[in-house]
Scaffold this active site. Structure first.
Site, PDB file in Angstrom:
ATOM      1  N   GLN A  27     -30.241 -58.186 -47.768  1.00 43.99           N
ATOM      2  CA  GLN A  27     -30.474 -59.346 -47.266  1.00 43.99           C
ATOM      3  C   GLN A  27     -31.724 -59.687 -47.706  1.00 43.99           C
ATOM      4  O   GLN A  27     -32.114 -61.006 -47.693  1.00 43.99           O
ATOM      5  CB  GLN A  27     -30.130 -59.688 -45.748  1.00 43.99           C
ATOM      6  N   ARG A  42     -37.451 -54.001 -37.183  1.00 38.91           N
ATOM      7  CA  ARG A  42     -36.199 -53.208 -37.485  1.00 38.91           C
ATOM      8  C   ARG A  42     -35.782 -53.695 -38.971  1.00 38.91           C
ATOM      9  O   ARG A  42     -35.542 -54.826 -39.186  1.00 38.91           O
ATOM     10  CB  ARG A  42     -35.005 -53.770 -36.418  1.00 38.91           C
ATOM     11  N   HIS A  59     -26.942 -50.423 -43.369  1.00 36.32           N
ATOM     12  CA  HIS A  59     -26.758 -51.505 -43.033  1.00 36.32           C
ATOM     13  C   HIS A  59     -25.720 -52.206 -44.211  1.00 36.32           C
ATOM     14  O   HIS A  59     -26.068 -53.246 -44.982  1.00 36.32           O
ATOM     15  CB  HIS A  59     -27.755 -52.561 -42.699  1.00 36.32           C
ATOM     16  N   ASN A 109     -25.110 -49.936 -38.696  1.00 33.29           N
ATOM     17  CA  ASN A 109     -25.190 -50.979 -38.222  1.00 33.29           C
ATOM     18  C   ASN A 109     -23.606 -51.668 -38.179  1.00 33.29           C
ATOM     19  O   ASN A 109     -23.225 -51.915 -39.301  1.00 33.29           O
ATOM     20  CB  ASN A 109     -26.045 -51.765 -39.031  1.00 33.29           C
ATOM     21  N   GLU A 110     -23.175 -52.136 -36.954  1.00 33.78           N
ATOM     22  CA  GLU A 110     -22.068 -52.746 -36.968  1.00 33.78           C
ATOM     23  C   GLU A 110     -20.657 -52.221 -37.680  1.00 33.78           C
ATOM     24  O   GLU A 110     -20.206 -52.766 -38.480  1.00 33.78           O
ATOM     25  CB  GLU A 110     -21.978 -54.233 -37.324  1.00 33.78           C
ATOM     26  N   ASN A 159     -25.838 -55.468 -31.075  1.00 30.49           N
ATOM     27  CA  ASN A 159     -26.017 -56.901 -31.897  1.00 30.49           C
ATOM     28  C   ASN A 159     -25.088 -57.700 -31.138  1.00 30.49           C
ATOM     29  O   ASN A 159     -24.007 -57.530 -30.969  1.00 30.49           O
ATOM     30  CB  ASN A 159     -25.583 -56.835 -33.178  1.00 30.49           C
ATOM     31  N   TYR A 202     -24.264 -61.997 -30.479  1.00 29.87           N
ATOM     32  CA  TYR A 202     -24.414 -63.245 -30.810  1.00 29.87           C
ATOM     33  C   TYR A 202     -23.656 -64.403 -29.916  1.00 29.87           C
ATOM     34  O   TYR A 202     -24.214 -65.596 -29.564  1.00 29.87           O
ATOM     35  CB  TYR A 202     -24.069 -63.765 -32.265  1.00 29.87           C
ATOM     36  N   GLU A 239     -30.083 -57.175 -32.444  1.00 25.48           N
ATOM     37  CA  GLU A 239     -29.986 -58.281 -32.976  1.00 25.48           C
ATOM     38  C   GLU A 239     -29.706 -59.278 -31.908  1.00 25.48           C
ATOM     39  O   GLU A 239     -28.868 -59.016 -31.063  1.00 25.48           O
ATOM     40  CB  GLU A 239     -29.037 -58.448 -34.152  1.00 25.48           C
ATOM     41  N   TRP A 260     -32.964 -61.681 -34.358  1.00 24.41           N
ATOM     42  CA  TRP A 260     -32.335 -61.830 -35.630  1.00 24.41           C
ATOM     43  C   TRP A 260     -32.588 -63.245 -36.108  1.00 24.41           C
ATOM     44  O   TRP A 260     -31.868 -64.065 -35.384  1.00 24.41           O
ATOM     45  CB  TRP A 260     -31.106 -61.473 -35.831  1.00 24.41           C
ATOM     46  N   GLU A 299     -27.089 -64.488 -46.262  1.00 25.03           N
ATOM     47  CA  GLU A 299     -26.205 -64.259 -45.113  1.00 25.03           C
ATOM     48  C   GLU A 299     -24.836 -63.822 -45.798  1.00 25.03           C
ATOM     49  O   GLU A 299     -23.882 -64.509 -45.536  1.00 25.03           O
ATOM     50  CB  GLU A 299     -26.219 -65.594 -44.374  1.00 25.03           C
ATOM     51  N   TRP A 300     -24.801 -62.624 -46.372  1.00 27.99           N
ATOM     52  CA  TRP A 300     -23.674 -62.029 -46.674  1.00 27.99           C
ATOM     53  C   TRP A 300     -22.346 -62.927 -47.397  1.00 27.99           C
ATOM     54  O   TRP A 300     -23.112 -63.570 -48.113  1.00 27.99           O
ATOM     55  CB  TRP A 300     -22.756 -61.292 -45.633  1.00 27.99           C
TER      56      TRP A 300
HETATM   57  C1  GBH Z   1     -24.851 -59.361 -37.931  1.00 24.77           C
HETATM   58  O1  GBH Z   1     -23.613 -59.545 -38.049  1.00 24.77           O
HETATM   59  C2  GBH Z   1     -25.490 -58.846 -39.006  1.00 24.77           C
HETATM   60  O2  GBH Z   1     -26.085 -57.283 -38.698  1.00 24.77           O
HETATM   61  C3  GBH Z   1     -26.533 -59.213 -39.668  1.00 24.77           C
HETATM   62  O3  GBH Z   1     -26.698 -58.611 -40.987  1.00 24.77           O
HETATM   63  C4  GBH Z   1     -26.316 -60.743 -40.005  1.00 24.77           C
HETATM   64  O4  GBH Z   1     -27.010 -61.312 -41.006  1.00 24.77           O
HETATM   65  C5  GBH Z   1     -26.161 -61.384 -38.696  1.00 24.77           C
HETATM   66  O5  GBH Z   1     -25.164 -60.723 -37.766  1.00 24.77           O
HETATM   67  C6  GBH Z   1     -25.815 -62.831 -38.707  1.00 24.77           C
HETATM   68  O6  GBH Z   1     -24.455 -62.885 -38.996  1.00 24.77           O
HETATM   69  O7  GBH Z   1     -16.736 -65.431 -40.826  1.00 24.77           O
HETATM   70  O8  GBH Z   1     -14.402 -64.811 -39.904  1.00 24.77           O
HETATM   71  O9  GBH Z   1     -15.345 -63.442 -41.534  1.00 24.77           O
HETATM   72  C7  GBH Z   1     -22.833 -60.220 -36.776  1.00 24.77           C
HETATM   73  C8  GBH Z   1     -21.566 -59.979 -36.379  1.00 24.77           C
HETATM   74  C9  GBH Z   1     -19.354 -60.351 -37.841  1.00 24.77           C
HETATM   75  C10 GBH Z   1     -20.511 -62.186 -37.339  1.00 24.77           C
HETATM   76  C11 GBH Z   1     -18.904 -60.681 -39.349  1.00 24.77           C
HETATM   77  C12 GBH Z   1     -19.803 -63.136 -38.563  1.00 24.77           C
HETATM   78  C13 GBH Z   1     -17.994 -62.885 -39.791  1.00 24.77           C
HETATM   79  C14 GBH Z   1     -16.729 -63.392 -39.135  1.00 24.77           C
HETATM   80  N1  GBH Z   1     -20.879 -60.933 -37.677  1.00 24.77           N
HETATM   81  N2  GBH Z   1     -18.314 -62.126 -38.845  1.00 24.77           N
HETATM   82  S1  GBH Z   1     -15.695 -64.509 -40.327  1.00 24.77           S
END
Ligand code: GBH
Length: 480
Positions: A26, A83, A128, A172-173, A316, A318, A386, A431, A438-439
């Site tokens: 990232q 981290r 990760h 991670n996760e 983690n 949220y 996180e 975080w 952001e993936w």
């Molecule tokens: C974390 O994942 C990660 O560890 C971190 O790298 C990332 O940047 C951060 O949170 C913020 O996202 O859109 O329906 O496919 C948090 C868990 C799992 C939440 C995947 C979002 C996608 C759901 N994440 N999820 S969907």
């Protein structure tokens, strides 16, 4: 006044660890610099239409070239820890330890040494999500040779960096890797195989984690004195609706067990998957005409290795969801990890929404989750690795009042969990330290406490106002 404005519950323990976090893919960029091998996220983001706006982490925050700048900003925050994660293919381009890329080792040594000179403890995640592509070409996490390969990689990191790194996170996760990566394929490596692959990948992750934990315990713990754990993604679940009935409470428990118990029940409770998960997957597999359950089983010696293989519980967190029962006879032929739960979730439309579609601000959820973890997993030390919130936007916005509100609300609930519910929370990590890739959302969602200009080749960082808020909270907690 809102409850949290009235009840502050004093200050955090003096040895509490405050931290901020990032991950390699990232932020680093330098995706093929100085001998780094390709990872599954390089491959995935270079494939058209996988990432919003076809963005990539090729440059990201360019942290590969900015050790001094990043560390000086971390130092300014006054946190005890930082981290970050190691990119496996930066150190071992093909994933196996026979081919070492010294430039990668040099980069992480520089990072760790600079942090330590700045008085900040490194907390290092080994995985990760950026598996070396060469290993994916050989089946990735679905091939159980990964257990040995991960252990070799972890062993090298413990040996090379462990004189200075005292907190290690293996994975991670794993939920995200197994379900989004190998179940529905919206994350790298993009495999769509919802019936079996998530269970197989998870099985290998748990065994790889336990093996690496035992390696550390045997070879390094005595001399290095560090701690090893795994980090879970955990959304708290509440039964949906005031008229929720018994089945919805049970459905809610299954959501938590399939999400969190899947990994942490083996490690903290009895070396094995939660009973309800074994029961549901076995029952549905049988109804679908399978001879054995799609959920694999551990041997007795594996159970012995797995049970107790964590020194802390990495969390983690949220957001929160509302769960409800979904069993219906005509869904039995929907063969999928997701359907095996016979439960689904949604969110309340009144909860304040972040830029990320899945993220609503629900501060009380973290307190309930922490209590549940304490009860369910035998009161482990919990390191929050996180927690944070996102906004959208390309123009510079430094007045991130929503992030201040989020931190204020969630961190105060963490304090209540410590003071009122006696949960053993040993640290809190925000975080993220700065906006980053952001993936699948690319750069369209910003989680940072620093704003990064992604159109400037220099990738300058600018402090958002949440930094001041976080520093105040770290320094004074929530005084009466
Ligand atoms: C974390 O994942 C990660 O560890 C971190 O790298 C990332 O940047 C951060 O949170 C913020 O996202 O859109 O329906 O496919 C948090 C868990 C799992 C939440 C995947 C979002 C996608 C759901 N994440 N999820 S969907």
């Amino acid at each position: 006044a809102r409850e949290r404005d009235v009840f502050h519950y004093g200050t955090f323990p003096t040895d509490f660890k405050w931290s901020v976090s990032t991950s390699a893919y990232q932020i680093e960029g330098g995706w093929n610099a100085d001998g780094k091998g390709e990872s599954i996220w390089d491959r995935f983001s270079h494939t058209p239409n996988k990432i919003a706006n076809n963005e990539t982490g090729d440059v990201a925050c360019d942290s590969y070239h900015k050790v001094a700048e990043d560390v000086s900003l971390v130092k300014m925050l006054g946190v005890q820890q930082y981290r970050f994660s190691i990119s496996w293919s930066r150190i071992f381009p093909n994933g196996n330890t026979s081919n070492l890329n010294q430039a990668g080792v040099d980069y992480y040594n520089a990072m760790i040494d600079s942090l330590i000179s700045a008085g900040v403890e490194p907390v290092v995640t080994l995985y990760h999500w950026d598996l070396p592509q060469a290993l994916e070409d050989n089946g990735g996490l679905l091939n159980d040779v990964i257990v040995e390969l991960f252990n070799d990689y972890a062993n090298f990191c413990f040996k090379t960096f462990g004189n200075r790194v005292k907190f290690w996170i293996t994975f991670n996760e794993p939920y995200v890797v197994t379900w989004l990566g190998y179940g529905i394929g919206v994350f790298a490596p993009g495999v769509y195989s919802p019936a079996d692959a998530p269970y197989i990948a998870a099985h290998n992750i748990i065994r790889a984690h336990a093996k690496a934990y035992r390696t550390y315990e045997k070879l390094y713990k005595g001399t290095q004195g560090g701690r090893v754990g795994m980090t879970m993604s955990t959304e708290w679940a509440e039964p949906k609706g005031q008229s929720a009935v018994e089945v919805d409470y049970e459905a809610t428990d299954r959501v938590m067990q399939f999400f969190l118990g899947w990994y942490m029940h083996p490690i903290f409770v009895n070396g094995d998957y939660p009973d309800v998960m074994k029961e549901y997957v076995a029952q549905r597999s049988a109804a679908q005409g399978e001879v054995t359950s799609r959920l694999p089983s551990f041997t007795q010696s594996e159970k012995n290795l797995i049970l107790g293989s964590a020194d802390f519980f990495g969390l983690n967190h949220y957001t929160t969801n509302l769960a409800f029962e979904t069993f219906s006879p005509d869904r039995i032929n929907d063969v999928s990890y997701y359907e095996d739960r016979e439960a689904s979730t949604e969110q309340d439309f009144t909860w304040p929404a972040a830029a990320s579609s899945w993220l609503k601000e629900v501060p009380w959820g973290i307190r309930r989750l922490l209590s549940w973890i304490k009860k369910e997993f035998n009161n482990p030390p919990i390191l929050i690795t996180e927690n944070g919130i996102s906004e959208e936007g390309t123009s510079q916005e430094l007045n991130d009042w929503w992030r201040k509100e989020y931190f204020h609300g969630y961190i105060n609930e963490v304090l209540k969990a410590i003071k009122l519910d006696d949960v053993n929370v040993i640290g809190y990590t925000a975080w993220s330290f700065m906006d980053n890739f952001e993936w699948a959302e690319g750069y369209s969602e910003r989680f940072g406490m620093h704003w990064v200009n992604f159109t400037d080749p220099e990738r300058p960082r600018f402090r958002k106002q949440s930094v001041d808020c976080y520093m105040e909270i770290m320094e004074r907690s929530f005084p009466e």
